[in-house]
Write a protein that holds these residues in place. Structure first.
Motif, short mmCIF file in Angstrom:
data_model
loop_
_atom_site.label_atom_id
_atom_site.label_comp_id
_atom_site.label_asym_id
_atom_site.label_seq_id
_atom_site.Cartn_x
_atom_site.Cartn_y
_atom_site.Cartn_z
N ALA A 171 -29.22 -8.11 19.88
CA ALA A 171 -28.74 -8.01 18.50
C ALA A 171 -27.24 -8.29 18.43
N ALA A 172 -26.48 -7.81 19.42
CA ALA A 172 -25.04 -8.05 19.43
C ALA A 172 -24.72 -9.52 19.61
N VAL A 173 -25.46 -10.20 20.48
CA VAL A 173 -25.25 -11.64 20.67
C VAL A 173 -25.54 -12.39 19.37
N LEU A 174 -26.63 -12.00 18.71
CA LEU A 174 -26.96 -12.64 17.43
C LEU A 174 -25.86 -12.38 16.40
N GLY A 175 -25.34 -11.15 16.36
CA GLY A 175 -24.28 -10.84 15.40
C GLY A 175 -23.01 -11.64 15.66
N ILE A 176 -22.60 -11.75 16.91
CA ILE A 176 -21.38 -12.51 17.24
C ILE A 176 -21.58 -13.99 16.91
N PHE A 177 -22.78 -14.51 17.22
CA PHE A 177 -23.06 -15.92 16.90
C PHE A 177 -23.01 -16.15 15.39
N CYS A 178 -23.60 -15.26 14.61
CA CYS A 178 -23.58 -15.41 13.15
C CYS A 178 -22.15 -15.34 12.61
N ILE A 179 -21.34 -14.48 13.18
CA ILE A 179 -19.94 -14.38 12.75
C ILE A 179 -19.21 -15.69 13.00
N CYS A 180 -19.39 -16.28 14.16
CA CYS A 180 -18.72 -17.55 14.49
C CYS A 180 -19.16 -18.66 13.54
N VAL A 181 -20.47 -18.76 13.30
CA VAL A 181 -20.97 -19.79 12.39
C VAL A 181 -20.46 -19.55 10.98
N GLY A 182 -20.52 -18.31 10.52
CA GLY A 182 -20.07 -17.99 9.17
C GLY A 182 -18.59 -18.26 8.97
N VAL A 183 -17.76 -17.87 9.94
CA VAL A 183 -16.32 -18.11 9.83
C VAL A 183 -16.02 -19.60 9.76
N LEU A 202 -18.02 -22.07 8.68
CA LEU A 202 -18.45 -22.63 7.40
C LEU A 202 -17.52 -22.21 6.26
N VAL A 203 -17.13 -20.95 6.23
CA VAL A 203 -16.24 -20.47 5.17
C VAL A 203 -14.88 -21.17 5.27
N ILE A 250 -20.53 -20.04 0.14
CA ILE A 250 -21.57 -19.03 -0.10
C ILE A 250 -22.55 -18.97 1.07
N ILE A 251 -22.95 -20.17 1.54
CA ILE A 251 -23.88 -20.21 2.68
C ILE A 251 -23.23 -19.59 3.91
N MET A 263 -11.03 -15.07 11.64
CA MET A 263 -11.05 -15.76 10.35
C MET A 263 -9.69 -16.40 10.06
N ILE A 264 -8.61 -15.68 10.31
CA ILE A 264 -7.27 -16.22 10.04
C ILE A 264 -6.99 -17.43 10.92
N ASN A 265 -7.32 -17.34 12.19
CA ASN A 265 -7.01 -18.44 13.11
C ASN A 265 -7.85 -19.68 12.82
N VAL A 266 -9.14 -19.48 12.52
CA VAL A 266 -9.98 -20.64 12.21
C VAL A 266 -9.56 -21.26 10.88
N TYR A 267 -9.20 -20.43 9.90
CA TYR A 267 -8.71 -20.97 8.63
C TYR A 267 -7.46 -21.83 8.84
N LEU A 268 -6.51 -21.34 9.62
CA LEU A 268 -5.30 -22.13 9.89
C LEU A 268 -5.62 -23.38 10.70
N LEU A 269 -6.58 -23.27 11.60
CA LEU A 269 -6.96 -24.43 12.41
C LEU A 269 -7.58 -25.53 11.55
#
Length: 599
Positions: free
Chosen positions: A506-518, A520-521, A541-542, A586-592
């Motif tokens: 579950a933790a691996v799935l959560g970390i993966f979802c966070i990376c994908v979501g960050v 895309l956003v 939104i997605i 989120m901050i680092n990927v946004y700036l990247l």
């Protein structure tokens, strides 16, 4: 089949290929132990703070104050520096935990190899090397104009230092920059103790100049009534977005603490001193940035600021022309310390990669007298000197920030991995290599009964177990009386193991979802990648769905107890996990993603 721990260096011809090579990780306990001579441990908190300040406060502050205030933030420049400092502190917290847990050379490369995998570590290693090389060359090429202040202009420098254009090639060579890089490289080859002492002197000069700017500027501000804060546009002439845009720009003025982390192997007490060195240097730099910017925008209206020499022109406009020489001295000191901060981490990253077998072993060799990776130092210094001599590195300046932001992002992800799915040293980086001599298969198990040599005691009669082990009869009876307890314990252990596997999955799935979501956003905020506004809204939104879901999963499940055994214990722990690392990512990927508008 024989098991081989992959944290030991492997010859290039024997390294596994494919996806397994991309994802394998090395053991956190190795820290380079047993792989040749180690770097000398000379550094304590004062030296680490000096390295951090010297690497962070560069010539950029002497320029960014003018450009950001004039084009984006206006009088709110000090607030922009505060926001950027808070954002940088999030990454610094993540760095502090990993540096104290895994105090080895290589900084983000080492953390990525330990927590994420070899492929990402390889990319980060070369990204950081490119960043420091190009950044050092860019800093070195800025020395001529500042030195020229003391000679009445850069064209009046000694002939050996004057910039020249090569006929027919349209290349402007800068001998002064190349000589500065060579001098710093020679100093670094003498040892970390000697180079840190020189950097301390130059950093003290730089900080003294900034304090002079603050004190003198405050006096001028009280004399003139702080005219910069009385402009028609008010405190936010460009609005909130302008201030946030300015914060994104000045964020890159705080990235020097990666240099502190790269010296982890040379720190005497890394669990205590590394977090203190990172935190204190960031706090001091943030305070100086905010004070200097508050004073400069107060004594000169932001519309009339000189974007190239804001501090010198601010004092000149207030009839203090002599102060420009003090500011120029500070700029020269800042250039020197920033150049040292750029050339210091590169050899250590190369050395770490060579220790892991990703580069030829030559780069991991240390000088017996100085305990310095001299071959790596000379190689990186020569590359930076060539760039500084012949190249217009402004065209490559954007690539500098790419490496930094990529490293910061992976460090944040590594903290999540350490807390929720820490690598198990019993299972990582182990491959199976065929035995050179085939071994016969064991015979099938059989239950046989034998009788030991006769003697006077019946208790000496032995019975063979199904594995052929002689067990005394009396001991067999004793085991039989407790047969239920081991079975119950085994069932309980297996159940606990299955529950832990479910939690880790579950933790691996959560970390993966966070990376994908960050990702895309962040992409949804860039009109460069996605011109259509409707598509950007839909992608945002997605992307918010996996981002929110992954965050909820990590908040719901407990952290892994094995995190207490990962690396060294007793060091700094990043607070507010998982929220703080997620915000940092989120901050680092946004700036990247939006680097074109941030740099």
């Amino acid at each position: 089949m024989a098991d081989v721990a992959m944290d030991m260096p492997f010859p290039w011809s024997e390294r596994a290929m494919g996806f397994q090579r991309f994802t394998r990780r090395k053991r956190s306990q190795q820290q380079g132990a047993g792989k040749g001579p180690q770097l000398a441990k000379h550094l304590k908190v004062p030296q680490l703070v000096t390295i951090g300040i010297g690497s962070t406060i560069g010539a950029g502050v002497y320029v960014l104050v003018g450009t950001v205030a004039r084009d984006r933030a206006g009088p709110s420049l000090s607030a922009a520096f505060l926001i950027a400092g808070v954002a940088a502190a999030l990454s610094a917290f993540c760095y502090a935990e990993l540096a104290s847990r895994c105090p080895s050379a290589g900084s983000a490369y080492h953390y990525a190899y330990t927590c994420v995998g070899e492929g990402i570590a390889w990319l980060i290693g070369w990204a950081l090397i490119l960043e420091y090389t190009v950044g050092g060359a860019a800093v070195a090429r800025g020395i001529s104009p500042n030195l020229g202040t003391f000679f009445g202009g850069a064209e009046n420098l000694p002939s050996i230092l004057v910039r020249r254009t090569i006929p027919g090639l349209n290349i402007i060579v800068d001998p002064c920059a190349a000589l500065l890089v060579i001098s710093v490289t020679m100093l670094l080859c003498r040892g970390i103790k000697e180079s840190t002492m020189v950097q301390s002197i130059m950093t003290l000069l730089n900080v003294s100049v900034l304090i002079f700017v603050i004190v003198t500027g405050t006096y001028v501000g009280y004399q003139t009534g702080w005219q910069g804060y009385k402009q028609p546009g008010g405190y936010l002439p460009f609005g909130i977005n302008g201030m946030l845009g300015g914060a994104a720009t000045v964020f890159f003025s705080y990235i020097g603490f990666d240099t502190v982390a790269s010296t982890a192997e040379e720190v005497k007490y890394p669990q205590r001193d590394l977090p203190l060195g990172i935190g204190l240097s960031l706090f001091i730099c943030s305070s100086l940035y905010m004070a200097v910017s508050a004073v400069i925008v107060g004594i000169v209206p932001y519309q009339s600021m000189d974007p190239d020499t804001p501090m010198s022109s601010a004092f000149a406009d207030n009839h203090l022309k002599w102060a420009m020489y003090v500011v120029a001295a500070g700029a020269v000191a800042a250039l020197s310390t920033t150049l040292m901060g750029s050339l210091l981490p590169q050899p250590r990253i190369l050395m770490a990669m060579a220790r892991d077998g990703l580069l030829p072993p030559l780069f991991s060799k240390l000088n017996p007298a100085t305990s310095i990776p001299v071959y790596s130092t000379v190689a990186t210094g020569a590359a930076a000197a060539v760039l500084a001599l012949t190249m217009d590195v402004d065209q490559l300046s954007g690539m500098v920030s790419v490496g930094t932001l990529f490293a910061f992002t992976i460090v944040g992800i590594s903290v999540l991995i350490v807390r929720y799915v820490p690598p198990s040293d019993s299972s990582i980086l182990v491959i199976h290599v065929p035995d050179p001599i085939p071994r016969p298969s064991p015979p099938p198990a059989a239950v046989q009964t034998q009788t030991a040599p006769k003697n006077n005691s019946k208790s000496e009669t032995c019975t063979c177990s199904k594995h052929g082990t002689m067990v005394p009869k009396q001991e067999k009876v004793q085991r039989a009386t407790t047969v239920h307890s081991p079975l119950l314990t085994k069932d309980s252990a297996e159940l606990e193991k299955l529950q832990d596997q479910d939690r880790r999955s579950a933790a691996v799935l959560g970390i993966f979802c966070i990376c994908v979501g960050v990702l895309l956003v962040s992409l949804s905020t860039s009109s460069t990648f996605i011109p259509s506004r409707g598509v950007r809204w839909a992608m945002g939104i997605i992307g918010g769905i996996p981002l929110g879901g992954g965050t909820f999963i990590l908040l719901l499940i407990p952290q892994d107890e094995a995190r207490h055994k990962f690396g060294h214990s007793g060091g700094f722990l990043c607070p507010f996990v998982p929220i703080l690392p997620i915000i940092s990512i989120m901050i680092n990927v946004y700036l990247l993603v939006n680097l074109e508008y941030s740099s």
